[in-house]
Design a protein around this motif. Structure first.
Motif, PDB file in Angstrom:
ATOM      1  N   GLU A  94       0.815  -1.320   0.073  1.00 40.82           N
ATOM      2  CA  GLU A  94      -0.001   0.186   0.080  1.00 40.82           C
ATOM      3  C   GLU A  94       1.027   1.268  -0.012  1.00 40.82           C
ATOM      4  OE1 GLU A  94      -0.999   0.264   4.919  1.00 40.82           O
ATOM      5  OE2 GLU A  94      -2.345  -0.657   3.475  1.00 40.82           O
ATOM      6  N   ARG A  95       2.172   1.082   0.417  1.00 43.35           N
ATOM      7  CA  ARG A  95       3.127   2.295   0.294  1.00 43.35           C
ATOM      8  C   ARG A  95       3.692   2.407  -1.091  1.00 43.35           C
ATOM      9  NH1 ARG A  95       1.905   1.324   5.265  1.00 43.35           N
ATOM     10  NH2 ARG A  95       1.971   2.935   6.744  1.00 43.35           N
ATOM     11  N   GLY A  96       3.583   1.387  -1.847  1.00 44.93           N
ATOM     12  CA  GLY A  96       4.253   1.192  -3.240  1.00 44.93           C
ATOM     13  C   GLY A  96       5.555   0.283  -3.271  1.00 44.93           C
ATOM     14  N   ALA A  97       5.300  -0.764  -3.890  1.00 46.30           N
ATOM     15  CA  ALA A  97       6.628  -1.809  -3.970  1.00 46.30           C
ATOM     16  C   ALA A  97       7.392  -1.409  -5.159  1.00 46.30           C
ATOM     17  CB  ALA A  97       6.047  -3.117  -4.058  1.00 46.30           C
ATOM     18  N   ASP A  98       8.416  -2.147  -5.456  1.00 46.76           N
ATOM     19  CA  ASP A  98       9.297  -1.853  -6.560  1.00 46.76           C
ATOM     20  C   ASP A  98       8.942  -2.693  -7.777  1.00 46.76           C
ATOM     21  OD1 ASP A  98      11.318  -1.172  -8.181  1.00 46.76           O
ATOM     22  OD2 ASP A  98      12.954  -2.067  -6.956  1.00 46.76           O
ATOM     23  N   ILE A  99       8.254  -2.248  -8.813  1.00 44.60           N
ATOM     24  CA  ILE A  99       7.612  -3.057  -9.923  1.00 44.60           C
ATOM     25  C   ILE A  99       8.811  -3.582 -10.523  1.00 44.60           C
ATOM     26  CG2 ILE A  99       7.698  -1.041 -11.591  1.00 44.60           C
ATOM     27  CD1 ILE A  99       4.785  -2.288 -12.431  1.00 44.60           C
ATOM     28  N   GLU A 100      10.120  -3.034 -10.603  1.00 42.68           N
ATOM     29  CA  GLU A 100      11.160  -3.726 -11.404  1.00 42.68           C
ATOM     30  C   GLU A 100      12.095  -4.575 -10.253  1.00 42.68           C
ATOM     31  OE1 GLU A 100      11.610  -3.135 -14.347  1.00 42.68           O
ATOM     32  OE2 GLU A 100      10.116  -1.634 -14.768  1.00 42.68           O
ATOM     33  N   GLY A 101      12.012  -4.236  -9.103  1.00 44.01           N
ATOM     34  CA  GLY A 101      12.951  -5.075  -8.202  1.00 44.01           C
ATOM     35  C   GLY A 101      12.144  -6.446  -8.124  1.00 44.01           C
ATOM     36  N   LEU A 102      10.974  -6.516  -8.147  1.00 42.86           N
ATOM     37  CA  LEU A 102      10.226  -7.819  -7.897  1.00 42.86           C
ATOM     38  C   LEU A 102      11.104  -9.079  -8.609  1.00 42.86           C
ATOM     39  CD1 LEU A 102       8.312  -9.033 -10.408  1.00 42.86           C
ATOM     40  CD2 LEU A 102       6.936  -7.055  -9.475  1.00 42.86           C
ATOM     41  N   VAL A 103      11.506  -8.909  -9.893  1.00 43.16           N
ATOM     42  CA  VAL A 103      12.287 -10.004 -10.407  1.00 43.16           C
ATOM     43  C   VAL A 103      13.598 -10.443  -9.664  1.00 43.16           C
ATOM     44  CG1 VAL A 103      13.580 -10.550 -12.580  1.00 43.16           C
ATOM     45  CG2 VAL A 103      11.568  -8.896 -12.697  1.00 43.16           C
ATOM     46  N   ASP A 104      14.332  -9.801  -9.002  1.00 42.87           N
ATOM     47  CA  ASP A 104      15.524 -10.071  -8.262  1.00 42.87           C
ATOM     48  C   ASP A 104      15.021 -10.572  -6.853  1.00 42.87           C
ATOM     49  OD1 ASP A 104      17.378  -9.182  -9.913  1.00 42.87           O
ATOM     50  OD2 ASP A 104      17.481  -7.153  -8.991  1.00 42.87           O
ATOM     51  N   ALA A 105      13.634 -10.081  -6.418  1.00 40.18           N
ATOM     52  CA  ALA A 105      13.191 -10.867  -5.165  1.00 40.18           C
ATOM     53  C   ALA A 105      12.950 -12.233  -5.470  1.00 40.18           C
ATOM     54  CB  ALA A 105      12.153  -9.972  -4.836  1.00 40.18           C
ATOM     55  N   GLY A 106      12.312 -12.491  -6.548  1.00 37.07           N
ATOM     56  CA  GLY A 106      11.658 -13.744  -6.849  1.00 37.07           C
ATOM     57  C   GLY A 106      12.888 -14.477  -7.145  1.00 37.07           C
ATOM     58  N   ALA A 107      13.985 -14.227  -7.985  1.00 40.45           N
ATOM     59  CA  ALA A 107      15.017 -15.080  -8.028  1.00 40.45           C
ATOM     60  C   ALA A 107      15.792 -15.565  -6.719  1.00 40.45           C
ATOM     61  CB  ALA A 107      16.085 -14.392  -9.058  1.00 40.45           C
TER      62      ALA A 107
END
Length: 801
Positions: free
Chosen positions: A368-381
């Motif tokens: 709700e504060r705004g996640a990182d739409i590009e960083g989610l790839v590194d987080a998933g890996a």
């Protein structure tokens, strides 16, 4: 948010103490509420023990099966310990408190008899160590490579401190260990070392094992899936569990713990689904159906609406997007294939869902504060690699990335001249570039200016001044020079209306009335009883009883009277300085706002007492109080029956005038108005016009210094003669003869004489500003005054008869 300091130092080399690091963060705008040791208070001497053998079975006790264990604790030491934990078995290494150690809540550990056998110490659960509430599951077991006899607190990372950080809503990039490490790296100039991901993929392809369909792209702009096959769900290793406990989380299983671990490490929420529970291995991101029922992981059945986003398969919902997973798809001990979600959900929709359902989670807090739409790839890996490492699985090759509308790059140009203008100073361009680069903001030089590519994790940076703020908070607010304003500062002066209102206020408070401040809003239904015919209505009123602006000056005070009289106040005397509002098409705002001084009286004239007769207020009380105010402005009003102001009884209504100027009106409030406000007793009121009626108050108050010399008092009593004489006449005669040295005059006694006459006794106070008066001076004045007053008024001085 709890951030273990030791975890931060894995990503950046810091020589700062935890408190110094907290001070640096606070000075840079990151609030650190507290810095506390991680080890529970009272935990000392606990170590790593190994259960070598189960020597005896001691039977049941209070629902637990007791056994006698032989525990090795290093240096050849052996202890006999009675234990009833269900996971007690030979060969495991567990938390052990030998005699002499202390435990939170239990105090010092000593050997004692249990079932006739001496127990030399305690094999501990989480609760006995003060690390959590878990107790029924048994002992806190450690890895096989844990050093026997080693310090338990050090092995679990408890020799650390926790920073309790409170992040403002505009800085979601700091909701992680890496985010705090990035801030400290920029503040200290140290090198940042983000965690490395070693992702080894198998031969199976993710796109052959799962599918994703986004039906609500406005609620979910991006959704990625990875698949980990051959997973064995088990407890997490001790280092993972200790990290989660330090962050305030409860370990569950290796798969779930890894998603929480990466959430805290990188700041991006993830979720793991049991692939066997997902129909057709297909993820559908859609809006919830109106009234759709869904059971979340906490076991609560919840009713959804169409404004919420759900993760579903072709048959049913399996997760509440951005908030919590579903009970029907959770990872269990039988799970072997995991679908790993790493997505971005709309902040507004996530916040609304969380609030509507009363479901606060760490994931919702970040989304709700705004996640990182590009960083989610590194987080998933990173998560997939850790699940494979800890769960023994294989990561499928590639990932599914549903990304309908890609994020557009944000680029902001920063002029050093703008930094100078905003702050009054500017660092060299090289320093500004180093600061921005240290914060993870890629920078390119454009002459003396800089061009910054704003990364997706910094959603709070959009304009040039945002970059100015980043520079100064890292460079140091203390560098901003202190300057003083130039020019003359004129002392504040009260306005004409302010002085006028202050004088009215002083007079009415001095007369015993209490000032009220009421709403400028009114209830049209009640106001109509006062004769208000065309109030100005509000377009968006707070409520029906505040749907218009006040048109009649008495509206507020009648509500005050009703409140006080209903609370058994015997008499109410109140006033208000207020405005009314009426349409005036020719004005600048389309309205006129005349000012009024309004007073209202009801009930008893004074509190009951032996010296005061029982009497109720009447119309002359309202008239006299209004005239008192008018007299304070140096006017003597005339009275004319009737008036133009509505809301008064026709036979008890009059107007106060100064020449042809209407100063105000007074009278008894009409009975229908009293009934509308719930007032059962008669109300007498007056309304004085402040605009264009009463004159301005004196501009400068007169000041008189306190007397420096003592005063002298003398008494004189007069026996009245046959001619009637008032006390005022005697007082005026005394003042006329005594001169400027007379500072006080009061009647202090009235006494009937035997011959039928009356005696009036006066006390005279004499004082000079420049000297102490002598008895001779005062006696001479006293004698002269007494003689001339007697001669002028035909009185007799008592004591001289």
């Amino acid at each position: 948010m709890r951030i273990p300091y030791g975890w931060v130092r894995e990503f950046v080399d810091l020589k700062l103490s935890p408190q110094d690091a907290a001070d640096r963060l606070v000075n840079a705008g990151i609030e650190v509420a507290s810095v506390t040791p991680l080890a529970p208070v009272g935990l000392r001497g606990a170590m790593i023990g190994e259960i070598e053998a189960i020597e005896r079975d001691l039977g049941e006790s209070r629902g637990h099966h007791l056994v006698l264990c032989r525990v090795r604790a290093g240096k050849g030491e052996r202890f006999s310990v009675v234990c009833g934990a269900p996971n007690t078995r030979a060969g495991v290494r567990a938390a052990f408190a030998p005699p002499g150690a202390t435990l939170p809540g239990l105090g010092a550990v000593a050997a004692k008899k249990i079932h006739g056998v001496e127990s030399q110490g305690i094999l501990c659960s989480e609760r006995e160590l003060g690390l959590g509430d878990e107790h029924e599951a048994g002992l806190l077991l450690l890895d096989r490579d844990a050093p026997v006899g080693g310090d338990l607190a050090k092995h679990l990372g408890l020799d650390d401190h926790v920073l309790e950080i409170e992040i403002t809503p505009n800085r979601p990039d700091c909701l992680s260990v890496l985010g705090i490490a990035r801030e400290l790296a920029a503040l200290t100039g140290a090198r940042l070392r983000p965690p490395r991901t070693r992702l080894r993929e198998g031969t199976l392809r993710t796109r052959d094992l799962a599918r994703v369909r986004i039906e609500a792209p406005e609620l979910c702009p991006r959704y990625t899936v990875r698949v980990i096959d051959g997973v064995r769900v088990a407890p997490s290793p001790a280092w993972v569990q200790s990290r989660l406990r330090a962050a305030g989380l409860r370990p569950i299983s290796n798969v779930v713990d890894v998603t929480n671990y990466v959430l805290w490490e990188l700041g991006h929420p993830l979720h793991a689904f049991d692939a066997a529970t997902v129909a057709d291995a297909t993820i559908v991101v859609r809006r919830a159906g109106e009234g759709e029922r869904f059971t979340t992981l906490d076991g609560q059945a919840r009713t959804l609406d169409s404004g919420m986003c759900v993760i579903a398969d072709p048959q049913r919902a399996i997760g509440l997007a951005g908030v919590m997973g579903g009970r029907n798809s959770e990872v269990t001990e039988s799970t072997t294939r995991v679908l790993l979600e790493s997505a971005y959900f709309d902040p507004v929709a996530t916040r609304r869902t969380s609030r509507t359902l009363g479901l606060k989670t760490d994931a919702a807090y970040r989304f709700e504060r705004g996640a990182d739409i590009e960083g989610l790839v590194d987080a998933g890996a990173r998560t997939a690699a850790l699940i494979a490492e800890l769960g023994g699985g294989t990561v499928a090759r590639g990932m599914i990335d549903a990304y309908p509308r890609k994020r557009r790059p944000v680029r902001v140009r920063l002029r050093i001249s703008r930094v100078q203008r905003v702050l009054g100073l500017a660092p060299p361009p090289a320093t500004a570039r180093r600061i921005l680069t240290g914060l993870g903001l890629p920078v390119r030089a454009r002459g003396r200016d800089l061009e910054v590519d704003v990364p997706s994790f910094r959603r709070d940076i959009a304009i040039e001044d945002d970059l100015v703020e980043e520079i100064i908070r890292v460079w140091g607010y203390h560098r901003i020079p202190t300057t003083f304003s130039r020019g003359d500062v004129a002392p504040a002066r009260d306005s004409e209306t302010g002085r006028q209102e202050r004088l009215v206020r002083e007079i009415l408070v001095g007369a015993g009335l209490a000032e009220c401040v009421t709403w400028a809003f009114s209830d049209p239904a009640q106001a109509s009883a006062l004769g208000a015919a065309s109030p100005l209505k509000l377009l968006n009123p707070l409520s029906q009883d505040a749907a218009a602006l006040r048109e009649h000056p008495l509206e507020g005070l009648l509500g005050v009277l009703a409140t006080n009289l209903s609370r058994q106040q015997p008499g109410v005397r109140v006033f208000e300085i207020c405005r009314t509002y009426e349409a005036a098409p020719g004005g600048d705002t389309g309205t006129a706002e005349p000012r009024w001084a309004v007073l209202a009286l009801a009930g008893m004239r004074a509190e009951a007492g032996w010296h005061t007769p029982v009497a109720k207020v009447d119309v002359f009380d309202a008239k006299g109080t209004a005239e008192l105010v008018i007299a304070g402005f140096g006017l003597t009003p005339a009275t004319r029956l009737g008036g133009t102001l509505t809301g008064f009884e026709p036979d008890s209504h009059a107007t106060l005038l100064a020449g042809d100027t209407v100063l105000g009106e007074f009278g008894e409030v009409v009975a229908t108005a009293r009934a509308a406000y719930g007032v059962e007793v008669p109300v007498f009121a007056a309304a004085l016009r402040l605009d264009g009626a009463l004159p301005a108050a004196p501009r400068t108050p007169r000041h008189e210094s306190l007397p420096r010399f003592p005063a002298v008092q003398r008494d004189m009593a007069f026996a009245l003669g046959e001619r009637p004489v008032t006390a005022d006449a005697i007082a005026d005669a005394i003042r006329g003869e005594a001169g400027p040295l007379l500072r006080g005059l009061a009647v202090f006694d009235v006494f009937p004489l035997p011959d039928g006459r009356r005696s009036l006794a006066f006390r005279l106070t004499f004082q000079a500003d420049d000297r102490t008066l002598t008895d001779d001076e005062v006696n001479a004045i006293h004698t002269r005054v007494a003689r001339r007053v007697c001669e002028a008024l035909g009185l007799t001085l008592r004591g001289a008869e």
